[in-house]
Design a protein around this motif. Structure first.
Motif, PDB file in Angstrom:
ATOM      1  N   LYS A 126       0.813  -1.218   0.000  1.00 15.07           N
ATOM      2  CA  LYS A 126       0.000   0.000   0.000  1.00 15.07           C
ATOM      3  C   LYS A 126       0.844   1.264   0.000  1.00 15.07           C
ATOM      4  O   LYS A 126       0.360   2.338  -0.349  1.00 15.07           O
ATOM      5  CB  LYS A 126      -0.961  -0.017   1.181  1.00 15.07           C
ATOM      6  CG  LYS A 126      -2.003  -1.117   1.038  1.00 15.07           C
ATOM      7  CD  LYS A 126      -3.123  -0.969   2.040  1.00 15.07           C
ATOM      8  CE  LYS A 126      -4.238  -1.958   1.786  1.00 15.07           C
ATOM      9  NZ  LYS A 126      -3.857  -3.347   2.118  1.00 15.07           N
ATOM     10  N   ASP A 156      -3.358  -2.465   7.043  1.00 12.58           N
ATOM     11  CA  ASP A 156      -2.239  -1.878   6.324  1.00 12.58           C
ATOM     12  C   ASP A 156      -2.522  -0.533   5.657  1.00 12.58           C
ATOM     13  O   ASP A 156      -1.618   0.276   5.495  1.00 12.58           O
ATOM     14  CB  ASP A 156      -1.726  -2.856   5.266  1.00 12.58           C
ATOM     15  CG  ASP A 156      -1.001  -4.024   5.911  1.00 12.58           C
ATOM     16  OD1 ASP A 156      -0.687  -3.918   7.114  1.00 12.58           O
ATOM     17  OD2 ASP A 156      -0.751  -5.016   5.224  1.00 12.58           O
ATOM     18  N   GLY A 267      -8.622  -8.186  -1.117  1.00 12.37           N
ATOM     19  CA  GLY A 267      -9.671  -7.876  -0.157  1.00 12.37           C
ATOM     20  C   GLY A 267     -10.657  -6.917  -0.781  1.00 12.37           C
ATOM     21  O   GLY A 267     -11.725  -7.298  -1.247  1.00 12.37           O
ATOM     22  N   ASN A 268     -10.282  -5.647  -0.828  1.00 13.16           N
ATOM     23  CA  ASN A 268     -11.129  -4.649  -1.479  1.00 13.16           C
ATOM     24  C   ASN A 268     -10.942  -4.603  -2.995  1.00 13.16           C
ATOM     25  O   ASN A 268     -11.560  -3.788  -3.668  1.00 13.16           O
ATOM     26  CB  ASN A 268     -10.848  -3.260  -0.897  1.00 13.16           C
ATOM     27  CG  ASN A 268     -11.863  -2.890   0.174  1.00 13.16           C
ATOM     28  OD1 ASN A 268     -13.046  -3.165   0.014  1.00 13.16           O
ATOM     29  ND2 ASN A 268     -11.408  -2.280   1.249  1.00 13.16           N
ATOM     30  N   LEU A 269     -10.073  -5.416  -3.524  1.00  9.66           N
ATOM     31  CA  LEU A 269      -9.846  -5.565  -4.971  1.00  9.66           C
ATOM     32  C   LEU A 269      -9.165  -4.364  -5.626  1.00  9.66           C
ATOM     33  O   LEU A 269      -9.169  -4.242  -6.851  1.00  9.66           O
ATOM     34  CB  LEU A 269     -11.169  -5.857  -5.717  1.00  9.66           C
ATOM     35  CG  LEU A 269     -11.913  -7.133  -5.314  1.00  9.66           C
ATOM     36  CD1 LEU A 269     -13.300  -7.159  -5.964  1.00  9.66           C
ATOM     37  CD2 LEU A 269     -11.131  -8.366  -5.745  1.00  9.66           C
ATOM     38  N   GLY A 270      -8.558  -3.482  -4.820  1.00  7.92           N
ATOM     39  CA  GLY A 270      -7.896  -2.315  -5.399  1.00  7.92           C
ATOM     40  C   GLY A 270      -6.597  -2.681  -6.105  1.00  7.92           C
ATOM     41  O   GLY A 270      -6.304  -2.185  -7.195  1.00  7.92           O
ATOM     42  N   ASN A 271      -5.839  -3.573  -5.488  1.00 11.16           N
ATOM     43  CA  ASN A 271      -4.565  -3.975  -6.054  1.00 11.16           C
ATOM     44  C   ASN A 271      -4.783  -4.659  -7.407  1.00 11.16           C
ATOM     45  O   ASN A 271      -4.187  -4.283  -8.429  1.00 11.16           O
ATOM     46  CB  ASN A 271      -3.872  -4.910  -5.056  1.00 11.16           C
ATOM     47  CG  ASN A 271      -2.431  -5.196  -5.404  1.00 11.16           C
ATOM     48  OD1 ASN A 271      -1.945  -4.785  -6.454  1.00 11.16           O
ATOM     49  ND2 ASN A 271      -1.745  -5.891  -4.529  1.00 11.16           N
ATOM     50  N   THR A 415       2.262  -9.328  -0.472  1.00  8.35           N
ATOM     51  CA  THR A 415       1.816  -7.956  -0.270  1.00  8.35           C
ATOM     52  C   THR A 415       2.306  -7.302   1.016  1.00  8.35           C
ATOM     53  O   THR A 415       2.113  -6.106   1.203  1.00  8.35           O
ATOM     54  CB  THR A 415       0.273  -7.909  -0.322  1.00  8.35           C
ATOM     55  OG1 THR A 415      -0.241  -8.999   0.454  1.00  8.35           O
ATOM     56  CG2 THR A 415      -0.221  -8.038  -1.755  1.00  8.35           C
TER      57      THR A 415
HETATM   58  C1  LIG Z   1      -4.617  -4.344   1.679  1.00 12.86           C
HETATM   59  C2  LIG Z   1      -3.937  -5.635   1.619  1.00 12.86           C
HETATM   60  C3  LIG Z   1      -4.388  -6.648   0.772  1.00 12.86           C
HETATM   61  C4  LIG Z   1      -5.651  -6.504  -0.056  1.00 12.86           C
HETATM   62  O1  LIG Z   1      -5.534  -5.557  -1.070  1.00 12.86           O
HETATM   63  P1  LIG Z   1      -6.823  -4.977  -1.807  1.00 12.86           P
HETATM   64  O2  LIG Z   1      -6.336  -3.923  -2.697  1.00 12.86           O
HETATM   65  O3  LIG Z   1      -7.748  -4.478  -0.734  1.00 12.86           O
HETATM   66  O4  LIG Z   1      -7.439  -6.130  -2.535  1.00 12.86           O
HETATM   67  C5  LIG Z   1      -3.652  -7.802   0.706  1.00 12.86           C
HETATM   68  N1  LIG Z   1      -2.548  -7.982   1.464  1.00 12.86           N
HETATM   69  C6  LIG Z   1      -2.092  -7.047   2.298  1.00 12.86           C
HETATM   70  C7  LIG Z   1      -0.890  -7.321   3.116  1.00 12.86           C
HETATM   71  C8  LIG Z   1      -2.771  -5.838   2.405  1.00 12.86           C
HETATM   72  O5  LIG Z   1      -2.313  -4.908   3.227  1.00 12.86           O
END
Ligand SMILES: *Cc1c(COP(=O)(O)O)cnc(C)c1O
Length: 468
Positions: A126, A156, A267-271, A415
């Protein structure tokens, strides 16, 4: 033919007729959420030709790629040399990277890479987007305008955003997090940022925190605070995430044009949305593989075509992915011709066949996650944390179902740094978690967090009291 200028519009624009206007990137960035509570999306996606990609090399600096890609989306909103400066600020050592930005790709098997996205000041991916967004907000903010940033986090996001904005003048940041869903190290990171960044610790779930933020934006009693959001609902968080897919592609493709597989724990699918947009820009991505924990509304949707949010969300060990109703779902639907609102109500179905062609989604339990951490450590002597393990599981399941794709490079996004989930890593692997300099520094700072009941009124009262 003159090229149509890129503007930004709401994902809800086809539901009602009231808010159909198209606005600049700067306005979308500062508004956060559209007036109709939809998310901003560019009116079209610019293309990068393969011959343009060929002008980049493995050695091209991250900031230079960022400047090029973001320049396509920000078009005439700022001079190119200013954009260069913002990307240099975001991705240089002086502002928090240990060195100039680095994204080490660890090859652990033939054609298999783990992207260590943990080199920033808060040791998660992030940092990449948060740092550019903070620089852009600082730049686009009107003179002397005080901004109040609200960010809900399940771990995060909050620290990445907080660190990115720390010390920026005229900007006050409030981070809302659920006490029971963050790790002790994450809590410490959040509570100790200081200066213009205040952590708010809630008795509730991440989804509640996210709901409070959304509610505050439409609350007339808070209008004077110039609220803006720094969650992945902000388009300023999404666009910088396109960049690292180009960067990684250049590192692993044997020649420009070769297709690559990316696997993203989500999670939120932003990545993963960064990958989806990069693919639409012309980056040769064979498939975007999305791994989730038991909060599997999106993988289920890909399978069945029926969307059902998960409420309440499941508290899994990969806690940054404990999202029952992913906010960027609205953007995925939009890209594939559908509309879904913030409550998860589908107004128009997207082209599910097309989605299945480009995306794959798989969900895993905590037991599978810790087993994969163990197996991976035994097989490759490589330590991964729970989010990365979900990524590895998803990549393996995809290849088991598509053995013909084993001939393509596969990049799995790790991540976060394993030290961020030290307790899980240590109890699972029976070893001491590896050392992370950035995290250790934050563990020795003074704390200044506030505990709040899990209701909107308590949050609103606190905001009004502290921003007077
Ligand atoms: C935020 C986060 C994710 C999920 O990313 P999204 O963009 O919300 O899908 C995955 N792994 C880690 C360690 C994160 O901090």
């Amino acid at each position: 033919m003159t090229k149509e200028k890129i503007q930004y519009q709401s994902t809800n624009r086809l539901i009602g007729q009231q808010f159909v206007q198209k606005i600049s990137f700067a306005d979308a960035l500062l508004n956060g959420l559209a007036e109709d509570e939809g998310l901003y999306m560019p009116t079209h996606i610019p293309l990068i030709s393969l011959s343009k990609l060929e002008t980049f090399t493995k050695k091209t600096s991250y900031a230079a790629i960022a400047s090029y890609v973001l320049g396509l989306f920000l078009e005439n909103e700022l001079p190119p040399e200013k954009l260069d400066q913002l990307t240099r600020n975001a991705y240089s050592a002086a502002l928090g990277w240990q060195e100039d930005v680095s994204l080490p790709l660890e090859q652990y098997a033939h054609l298999h890479y783990l992207a260590r996205m943990d080199q920033g000041p808060t040791a998660s991916f992030k940092d990449f987007a948060a740092r550019f967004m903070a620089q852009a907000m600082q730049y686009f903010r009107a003179d002397n305008q005080q901004l109040t940033i609200l960010v809900a986090t399940s771990g995060d996001t909050g620290s990445a955003v907080g660190e990115a904005f720390k010390g920026l003048e005229g900007i006050q940041v409030f981070i809302l997090y659920p006490e029971s869903e963050v790790s002790p190290i994450q809590k410490k990171q959040l509570d100790t940022i200081g200066e213009n960044v205040q952590a708010l610790c809630f008795q509730g779930k991440f989804d509640d925190c996210q709901q409070f933020v959304k509610e505050a934006f439409t609350d007339p009693a808070l209008k004077h605070l110039n609220l803006t959001s720094a969650n992945s609902i902000n388009i300023g968080r999404v666009l910088p995430q396109i960049v690292y897919y180009l960067h990684m592609y250049l590192q692993v493709a044997s020649k420009i044009g070769e297709e690559v597989l990316f696997c993203v724990p989500s999670g939120n699918l932003g990545n993963s949305l960064g990958a989806e947009i990069a693919r639409r820009m012309g980056l040769p991505i064979r498939k975007i593989i999305i791994g989730t924990n038991q909060n599997k509304a999106f993988p289920d949707f890909l399978k069945t075509g029926i969307y059902q949010k998960i409420s309440p969300s499941h508290p899994c060990i990969s806690n940054a992915m404990n999202v029952g109703n992913p906010s960027n779902l609205a953007r995925y639907f939009d890209l594939y011709g559908g509309t879904v609102d913030k409550n998860g109500t589908v107004h128009r179905l997207p082209d599910i066949k097309m989605m299945q062609q480009n995306l794959a989604g798989y969900a895993f339990s905590d037991a599978q996650t810790t087993q994969k951490m163990k197996d991976f450590y035994q097989q490759y002597q490589t330590i991964i944390e729970p989010h990365g393990a979900v990524g590895v599981l998803a990549a393996e399941q995809y290849l088991a179902e598509h053995p013909e794709d084993a001939a393509y490079p596969m990049v799995i996004l790790e991540t976060a740094h394993p030290a961020k989930f030290a307790e899980t890593v240590e109890s699972t692997l029976n070893i001491q978690a590896p050392h992370c300099q950035a995290l250790e520094q934050s563990q020795h700072r003074p704390e200044s967090s506030v505990r709040l009941e899990g209701d909107y009124q308590a949050f609103k009262d606190f905001l009004l009291k502290t921003t007077k």
